[in-house]
Motif scaffolding. Structure first.
Motif, mmCIF file in Angstrom:
data_model
loop_
_atom_site.group_PDB
_atom_site.id
_atom_site.type_symbol
_atom_site.label_atom_id
_atom_site.label_comp_id
_atom_site.label_asym_id
_atom_site.label_seq_id
_atom_site.Cartn_x
_atom_site.Cartn_y
_atom_site.Cartn_z
ATOM 1 N N GLN A 67 0.835 -1.198 0.000
ATOM 2 C CA GLN A 67 0.000 0.000 0.000
ATOM 3 C C GLN A 67 0.869 1.246 0.000
ATOM 4 O OE1 GLN A 67 -2.386 0.394 3.541
ATOM 5 N NE2 GLN A 67 -0.761 -0.378 4.862
ATOM 6 N N ARG A 68 0.313 2.316 -0.541
ATOM 7 C CA ARG A 68 0.979 3.614 -0.562
ATOM 8 C C ARG A 68 0.732 4.295 0.774
ATOM 9 N NH1 ARG A 68 1.775 7.628 -4.846
ATOM 10 N NH2 ARG A 68 0.888 6.085 -6.256
ATOM 11 N N LYS A 69 1.816 4.847 1.363
ATOM 12 C CA LYS A 69 1.693 5.570 2.630
ATOM 13 C C LYS A 69 2.693 6.714 2.649
ATOM 14 C CE LYS A 69 0.454 3.405 6.692
ATOM 15 N NZ LYS A 69 0.754 2.599 7.872
ATOM 16 N N ASP A 70 2.216 7.939 2.585
ATOM 17 C CA ASP A 70 3.058 9.124 2.754
ATOM 18 C C ASP A 70 4.360 9.079 1.945
ATOM 19 O OD1 ASP A 70 1.194 10.129 4.615
ATOM 20 O OD2 ASP A 70 2.161 9.024 6.239
ATOM 21 N N GLY A 71 4.275 8.870 0.640
ATOM 22 C CA GLY A 71 5.448 8.898 -0.221
ATOM 23 C C GLY A 71 6.288 7.629 -0.219
ATOM 24 N N ILE A 72 5.777 6.600 0.421
ATOM 25 C CA ILE A 72 6.497 5.319 0.422
ATOM 26 C C ILE A 72 5.560 4.200 -0.018
ATOM 27 C CG2 ILE A 72 8.128 5.954 2.259
ATOM 28 C CD1 ILE A 72 6.369 4.056 4.068
ATOM 29 N N LEU A 73 6.164 3.125 -0.477
ATOM 30 C CA LEU A 73 5.439 1.899 -0.737
ATOM 31 C C LEU A 73 5.720 0.980 0.435
ATOM 32 C CD1 LEU A 73 3.754 0.019 -2.547
ATOM 33 C CD2 LEU A 73 5.912 -0.719 -3.600
ATOM 34 N N GLN A 74 4.683 0.595 1.143
ATOM 35 C CA GLN A 74 4.830 -0.304 2.282
ATOM 36 C C GLN A 74 4.429 -1.712 1.848
ATOM 37 O OE1 GLN A 74 2.073 -0.388 5.789
ATOM 38 N NE2 GLN A 74 3.905 0.345 6.834
ATOM 39 N N ILE A 75 5.391 -2.628 1.941
ATOM 40 C CA ILE A 75 5.187 -4.021 1.555
ATOM 41 C C ILE A 75 5.221 -4.862 2.824
ATOM 42 C CG2 ILE A 75 6.096 -5.954 0.210
ATOM 43 C CD1 ILE A 75 7.617 -3.725 -1.445
ATOM 44 N N THR A 76 4.206 -5.676 3.019
ATOM 45 C CA THR A 76 4.135 -6.544 4.187
ATOM 46 C C THR A 76 4.147 -7.996 3.733
ATOM 47 O OG1 THR A 76 2.839 -4.875 5.367
ATOM 48 C CG2 THR A 76 2.797 -7.115 6.260
ATOM 49 N N ILE A 77 5.021 -8.769 4.353
ATOM 50 C CA ILE A 77 5.111 -10.201 4.089
ATOM 51 C C ILE A 77 4.936 -10.899 5.430
ATOM 52 C CG2 ILE A 77 6.560 -12.085 3.221
ATOM 53 C CD1 ILE A 77 7.926 -9.377 1.792
ATOM 54 N N GLN A 78 3.891 -11.701 5.526
ATOM 55 C CA GLN A 78 3.540 -12.318 6.809
ATOM 56 C C GLN A 78 3.356 -13.816 6.638
ATOM 57 O OE1 GLN A 78 0.668 -10.124 8.971
ATOM 58 N NE2 GLN A 78 0.013 -11.842 10.225
ATOM 59 N N ASP A 79 3.859 -14.579 7.616
ATOM 60 C CA ASP A 79 3.665 -16.031 7.581
ATOM 61 C C ASP A 79 3.061 -16.494 8.896
ATOM 62 O OD1 ASP A 79 5.705 -17.149 9.563
ATOM 63 O OD2 ASP A 79 7.064 -16.057 8.250
ATOM 64 N N ASN A 80 2.580 -17.722 8.894
ATOM 65 C CA ASN A 80 2.044 -18.320 10.113
ATOM 66 C C ASN A 80 2.935 -19.485 10.551
ATOM 67 O OD1 ASN A 80 1.319 -20.169 8.124
ATOM 68 N ND2 ASN A 80 -0.683 -20.605 9.017
ATOM 69 N N GLY A 81 4.237 -19.280 10.419
ATOM 70 C CA GLY A 81 5.210 -20.288 10.812
ATOM 71 C C GLY A 81 5.451 -20.293 12.311
ATOM 72 N N ILE A 82 6.579 -20.840 12.704
ATOM 73 C CA ILE A 82 6.876 -21.031 14.130
ATOM 74 C C ILE A 82 7.167 -19.723 14.861
ATOM 75 C CG2 ILE A 82 9.365 -21.457 13.920
ATOM 76 C CD1 ILE A 82 8.703 -23.898 15.924
ATOM 77 N N GLY A 83 7.537 -18.689 14.137
ATOM 78 C CA GLY A 83 7.836 -17.408 14.772
ATOM 79 C C GLY A 83 9.235 -17.376 15.355
ATOM 80 N N VAL A 84 9.565 -16.239 15.957
ATOM 81 C CA VAL A 84 10.891 -16.017 16.531
ATOM 82 C C VAL A 84 10.760 -15.914 18.045
ATOM 83 C CG1 VAL A 84 12.888 -14.455 16.566
ATOM 84 C CG2 VAL A 84 11.598 -14.769 14.447
ATOM 85 N N LYS A 85 11.625 -16.620 18.749
ATOM 86 C CA LYS A 85 11.616 -16.542 20.212
ATOM 87 C C LYS A 85 12.098 -15.159 20.646
ATOM 88 C CE LYS A 85 12.466 -21.460 20.831
ATOM 89 N NZ LYS A 85 13.429 -22.489 21.241
ATOM 90 N N LYS A 86 11.568 -14.675 21.774
ATOM 91 C CA LYS A 86 11.906 -13.330 22.259
ATOM 92 C C LYS A 86 13.405 -13.112 22.395
ATOM 93 C CE LYS A 86 7.644 -12.037 24.490
ATOM 94 N NZ LYS A 86 7.000 -11.370 25.581
ATOM 95 N N GLU A 87 14.121 -14.125 22.878
ATOM 96 C CA GLU A 87 15.557 -13.959 23.094
ATOM 97 C C GLU A 87 16.339 -13.835 21.790
ATOM 98 O OE1 GLU A 87 14.761 -18.475 23.703
ATOM 99 O OE2 GLU A 87 13.747 -16.602 24.222
ATOM 100 N N ASP A 88 15.725 -14.184 20.662
ATOM 101 C CA ASP A 88 16.405 -14.100 19.366
ATOM 102 C C ASP A 88 16.053 -12.841 18.583
ATOM 103 O OD1 ASP A 88 17.649 -16.528 19.821
ATOM 104 O OD2 ASP A 88 16.079 -17.683 18.815
ATOM 105 N N MET A 89 15.062 -12.094 19.025
ATOM 106 C CA MET A 89 14.560 -10.951 18.246
ATOM 107 C C MET A 89 15.619 -9.885 17.980
ATOM 108 S SD MET A 89 10.679 -10.271 18.761
ATOM 109 C CE MET A 89 9.461 -11.541 18.761
ATOM 110 N N LYS A 90 16.450 -9.561 18.961
ATOM 111 C CA LYS A 90 17.444 -8.502 18.770
ATOM 112 C C LYS A 90 18.577 -8.917 17.844
ATOM 113 C CE LYS A 90 16.530 -5.950 22.943
ATOM 114 N NZ LYS A 90 17.038 -5.265 24.106
#
Length: 146
Positions: A67-90
């Motif tokens: 979608q277009r948002k304030d002069g940018i193109l915002q692209i979202t890619i989302q999955d329903n996989g296992i996800g990332v553990k909190k300790e690995d996010m950083k």
């Protein structure tokens, strides 16, 4: 290209973007690499969730939206996989960091390279949100061509 590495029949692909997606100034080969790596990672995460939790009726899904948002193109890619553990996010964009089992030969360079392509080469932004056992969402923001 991704069809040679992942089994497209094992998950659903959902595309939600308008027909008039704005143009961006981008290197096509580099953007293909970004998409390939994100799909490959999502596939691995979906297969890990499927094999780890063996949830009845679980089916992998990757959603693409733009979608277009304030002069940018915002692209979202989302999955329903296992996800990332909190300790690995950083550490997710850190070179050589991987959560993949060694048998899958994850090098830990995919997301580092993606970040470099988006931020350094295309003057964009990339962020993510994830919840373990639920899935992951990457948001890429790229300047719209003038």
């Amino acid at each position: 290209m991704v069809q040679y590495k992942v089994k497209l029949s094992e998950f659903d692909i959902v595309k939600e973007y308008p027909a008039d997606v704005p143009r961006i100034n981008a290197n096509l080969v580099q953007m293909q690499e970004v998409c390939f790596n994100l799909i490959d990672n999502a596939y691995d995460a979906m297969m890990e969730r499927k094999n780890t939790f063996q949830e009845p009726g679980y089916r992998g899904r990757i959603s693409f939206s733009a979608q277009r948002k304030d002069g940018i193109l915002q692209i979202t890619i989302q999955d329903n996989g296992i996800g990332v553990k909190k300790e690995d996010m950083k550490k997710i964009f850190t070179p050589f960091f991987t959560t993949k089992a060694s048998s899958r030969k994850g090098t830990g360079l995919g997301l580092y390279v993606i970040r470099s392509i988006i931020v350094e080469n295309h003057k964009g932004k990339i962020s993510f949100a994830s919840e373990y056992k639920v899935g992951t969402r990457f948001i890429i923001e790229l300047p719209i061509a003038v």
